[in-house]
Design an enzyme around this catalytic site. Structure first.
Site, PDB file in Angstrom:
ATOM      1  N   TYR A 195       0.783  -1.224   0.000  1.00  0.00           N
ATOM      2  CA  TYR A 195       0.000   0.000   0.000  1.00  0.00           C
ATOM      3  C   TYR A 195       0.822   1.285   0.000  1.00  0.00           C
ATOM      4  O   TYR A 195       1.713   1.452   0.831  1.00  0.00           O
ATOM      5  CB  TYR A 195      -0.936   0.028   1.222  1.00  0.00           C
ATOM      6  N   GLY A 197       2.364   4.691   0.690  1.00  0.00           N
ATOM      7  CA  GLY A 197       3.633   5.137   1.256  1.00  0.00           C
ATOM      8  C   GLY A 197       4.494   4.001   1.803  1.00  0.00           C
ATOM      9  O   GLY A 197       5.692   4.167   1.996  1.00  0.00           O
ATOM     10  N   LYS A 204       7.393   8.667   0.458  1.00  0.00           N
ATOM     11  CA  LYS A 204       7.744   9.023   1.835  1.00  0.00           C
ATOM     12  C   LYS A 204       9.119   8.459   2.224  1.00  0.00           C
ATOM     13  O   LYS A 204       9.891   9.113   2.923  1.00  0.00           O
ATOM     14  CB  LYS A 204       6.676   8.511   2.807  1.00  0.00           C
ATOM     15  N   SER A 246      -1.602  15.662   7.997  1.00  0.00           N
ATOM     16  CA  SER A 246      -2.678  15.079   7.191  1.00  0.00           C
ATOM     17  C   SER A 246      -4.034  15.625   7.649  1.00  0.00           C
ATOM     18  O   SER A 246      -4.180  16.108   8.773  1.00  0.00           O
ATOM     19  CB  SER A 246      -2.640  13.558   7.283  1.00  0.00           C
ATOM     20  N   ALA A 247      -5.014  15.549   6.740  1.00  0.00           N
ATOM     21  CA  ALA A 247      -6.395  16.004   6.994  1.00  0.00           C
ATOM     22  C   ALA A 247      -6.499  17.513   7.191  1.00  0.00           C
ATOM     23  O   ALA A 247      -7.338  18.000   7.925  1.00  0.00           O
ATOM     24  CB  ALA A 247      -6.994  15.275   8.203  1.00  0.00           C
ATOM     25  N   GLY A 249      -6.209  19.532   4.217  1.00  0.00           N
ATOM     26  CA  GLY A 249      -6.563  20.065   2.899  1.00  0.00           C
ATOM     27  C   GLY A 249      -5.387  20.482   2.036  1.00  0.00           C
ATOM     28  O   GLY A 249      -5.479  21.436   1.267  1.00  0.00           O
ATOM     29  N   THR A 251      -3.892  18.905  -0.607  1.00  0.00           N
ATOM     30  CA  THR A 251      -4.102  18.754  -2.051  1.00  0.00           C
ATOM     31  C   THR A 251      -5.076  19.823  -2.558  1.00  0.00           C
ATOM     32  O   THR A 251      -4.908  20.366  -3.644  1.00  0.00           O
ATOM     33  CB  THR A 251      -4.598  17.330  -2.378  1.00  0.00           C
ATOM     34  N   ASN A 252      -6.092  20.140  -1.746  1.00  0.00           N
ATOM     35  CA  ASN A 252      -7.037  21.192  -2.155  1.00  0.00           C
ATOM     36  C   ASN A 252      -6.335  22.535  -2.290  1.00  0.00           C
ATOM     37  O   ASN A 252      -6.572  23.283  -3.237  1.00  0.00           O
ATOM     38  CB  ASN A 252      -8.180  21.323  -1.144  1.00  0.00           C
ATOM     39  N   ASP A 273       2.701  17.552  -2.316  1.00  0.00           N
ATOM     40  CA  ASP A 273       3.074  16.783  -1.122  1.00  0.00           C
ATOM     41  C   ASP A 273       4.520  16.969  -0.666  1.00  0.00           C
ATOM     42  O   ASP A 273       4.771  16.984   0.528  1.00  0.00           O
ATOM     43  CB  ASP A 273       2.817  15.283  -1.382  1.00  0.00           C
ATOM     44  N   ASN A 363      -9.536   5.913   3.407  1.00  0.00           N
ATOM     45  CA  ASN A 363      -8.205   6.243   2.879  1.00  0.00           C
ATOM     46  C   ASN A 363      -8.062   5.779   1.425  1.00  0.00           C
ATOM     47  O   ASN A 363      -6.956   5.549   0.940  1.00  0.00           O
ATOM     48  CB  ASN A 363      -7.116   5.603   3.758  1.00  0.00           C
ATOM     49  N   ARG A 396      -4.583  22.127  12.197  1.00  0.00           N
ATOM     50  CA  ARG A 396      -6.026  22.225  12.420  1.00  0.00           C
ATOM     51  C   ARG A 396      -6.231  22.583  13.898  1.00  0.00           C
ATOM     52  O   ARG A 396      -5.981  21.756  14.772  1.00  0.00           O
ATOM     53  CB  ARG A 396      -6.648  20.859  12.103  1.00  0.00           C
TER      54      ARG A 396
END
Ligand code: OXD
Ligand code: MN
Length: 580
Positions: A195, A197, A204, A246-247, A249, A251-252, A273, A363, A396
């Site tokens: 899977y 990474g 990574k 992570s989480a 945003g 890529t956005n 990334d 994921n 966040r």
């Protein structure tokens, strides 16, 4: 005379005993042959070729659906060199224990030799890796994520300066899964996972964990950062690199589409990334994106949240663990349109609307060529990279961190980056709002002791005559009722504009104990429902919250014993003093 690469391939083949060895050239013909073999063996499933040309689905083993940080080790000679934030295994023990898992592991399978280039073809900053793998899915994915095959072989020639990555699916058992990094040897061993990474070793494992060590040795930075160009209505473009856990945003943000109110502004995607950044002869920091594709989280991606990602993944992409509609199209929670009555879920089982289980794995991923992104920067392939005007860190945070702040100077910026934290959300099990420190968003990716990493960052500031300005953003501030008070997504353009203005000598700021905040009215809020009071709340700094924050940072710094650069604690003390 055999080359160093040929000798290594030979040695690995004698140990892992594949039925044959296939050298990959990265050609379209080779790719199509592999895809056909994978369709025949069930490793890939065909998707609707009219709506999604050359797109395929892979379903991973249900026990192998994400990066496994607890099975990821830095095998440096001493534990201190790995530091308190990494798992460590003695390199001799690692070779023995995990070497045994590789013995005969490829029997009955083909071993693919995958040479790949991290960075643009012809760039003096690009580096060669070679992955030996028994997974054709990894080969096809590496072809999207890197410049794979002939271009890498050409750059390598007969030299031996390439990062070695050995990967085997093994038996896919989590009990026999290890992702090992030998920083002194620039070597990666990964077994037991197919899977992301864990298995696409260029990402990574090489471009962050091993490259962070190379970067320290060679005087540059390998960072978990997106890179974007911000173009003004006057046609001037400035580049920003930004790190987020992570989480948050990432890529956005990398593919942001400015809203109609931000007429004439454009965002150009250089990377989503990873950034490799070095001082240029002009004293500025220059960045390349070492990757050639996006390995993005599918759920939540739609034409509303990220139209550029949706356009990118329309063809020539591999989908992993998404659901499938009755007419063979990839589907995930949050994608455009109504939820279909019936789907096939990520495990290949029938799924009905209203089911308590998610149809796509949370994921689930798309692997898509960056060149297909409508916002891809015209300098994506530039061998020199792009000059960085601003570095941005973010996390966040429901409270504490304001919408945006600028660090006073480079050393303060390193402290701001080292203090990055993110809160757990309601979507995760466990307590909500727990602060997790994730310095520079590199906690799972720094290949050496993070105390030394902070020291390297401080030294880099001295090596740059014209260092980028450093910022911190927080798109996730909430009100007392727990509602987000900043609209985020495309509206983040307004914050990027202030950042670019500040980095280029403009923009109004006011000094606060934690850094420089936008002066009243310095962020354009025209056409937004965010009123003056909300804007004040977004930029407010609670001294009590920040005293707690400074204590939390102190606790984190305490992990590093005597190894933390004195400057970091000096910065923390400075914050405490300014808070009064
Ligand atoms: C990623 C990650 O997949 O950061 O990019 O986990
Ligand atoms: Mn990442």
């Amino acid at each position: 005379m055999a080359t160093p690469l040929e000798r290594w391939v030979d040695e690995v083949a004698r140990h892992t005993l594949p039925k044959d060895v296939s050298w990959c050239d990265g050609s379209e013909a080779e790719n199509q042959r592999l895809i056909h073999e994978m369709l025949a063996s069930g490793t890939l499933h065909e998707l609707n070729q009219t709506r999604h040309p050359n797109c395929h689905l892979h379903r991973s083993d249900p026990s192998d659906v994400a990066r496994t940080e607890h099975l990821t080790f830095i095998c440096s000679r001493t534990q201190d060199d790995a530091g308190p934030t990494n798992n460590w295994m003695d390199p001799r023990e690692a070779k023995e224990k995990v070497g045994a898992l590789f013995r005969g592991a490829m029997q009955g399978r083909t071993m693919y030799v995958v040479p790949y280039l991290m960075g643009p073809v012809g760039s003096p900053f690009s580096k060669v890796g070679v992955e030996l793998t028994d997974s054709p899915y990894v080969v096809a994915s590496m072809r999207i994520m890197t410049r794979m095959g002939a271009a890498a072989m050409k750059q390598l020639g007969a030299r031996d300066d390439f990062v070695k990555g050995l990967h085997s699916l093994g038996d896919l058992s989590p009990e026999r899964r290890f992702i090992l990094h030998f920083p002194e040897e620039k070597l990666i061993w990964s077994v037991g996972s197919g899977y992301g990474g864990n298995a696409l070793l260029g990402k990574k494992c090489f471009a962050l964990r091993i490259a962070s060590v190379q970067a320290r040795e060679e005087g540059w930075l390998a960072e978990h950062m997106l890179i974007v160009g911000v173009e003004s209505p006057e046609g001037e473009t400035h580049y920003i690199a930004a790190a987020f856990p992570s989480a948050c945003g990432k890529t956005n943000l990398a593919m942001l589409v400015p809203p109609p109110s931000q007429k004439g502004w454009k965002i150009w995607t250089v990377g989503d990334d990873i950034a490799w950044m070095r001082p240029g002869p002009d004293g500025r920091l220059w960045a390349i994106n070492p990757e050639a594709g996006f390995f993005g989280v599918a759920p939540g991606t739609s034409s509303k949240t990220n139209p550029n990602a949706m356009a990118t993944l329309g063809k020539n992409s591999i989908f992993t663990n998404v659901a499938v509609t009755e007419d063979g199209c990839p589907w995930w929670e949050g994608i455009d349109g109504p939820v279909p009555e019936r789907l096939t879920d990520w495990r290949g089982r029938p799924w009905q609307k209203g089911s308590s289980e998610k149809a796509a794995h949370p994921n689930a991923r798309f692997t898509a060529p960056a060149a297909q992104c409508p916002s891809i920067s015209p300098r994506f392939d530039d061998p020199q990279g792009v000059p960085i005007s601003a570095l941005v860190f973010g996390g966040r945070r429901a409270r504490t961190a304001p919408l945006v702040l600028q660090a006073f100077d480079w050393s303060h910026g390193v402290f701001v980056g080292a203090s990055v934290a993110s809160e757990t959300t309601a979507a995760q099990s466990g307590a909500v709002g727990v602060v997790r420190r994730d310095p520079m968003a590199m906690l799972p990716f720094c290949g050496y002791n993070m105390a030394d990493y902070f020291g390297h960052w401080l030294a880099m500031g001295k090596a740059l005559k014209r260092p980028p300005a450093i910022f911190h953003v927080n798109w996730f501030r909430q009100d007392a009722e727990g509602k987000f008070i900043w609209p985020g997504f495309g509206e983040n353009m307004r914050v990027l504009r202030w950042i670019v203005a500040r980095a280029t000598g403009g923009g109004a700021a006011a000094e606060a104990p934690i850094g420089l905040l936008p002066a009243k009215g310095a962020i354009d809020t025209s056409g937004l429902t965010v009123d003056g009071r909300t804007m004040e709340e977004l930029l407010s700094v609670s001294k009590d919250d920040w005293r707690r924050e400074a204590a939390g940072i102190g606790e984190f710094f305490g992990k590093f014993d005597g190894r933390l650069p004195a400057e970091m604690e000096r910065q923390r003390q400075g914050l405490v003093k300014r808070l009064g």
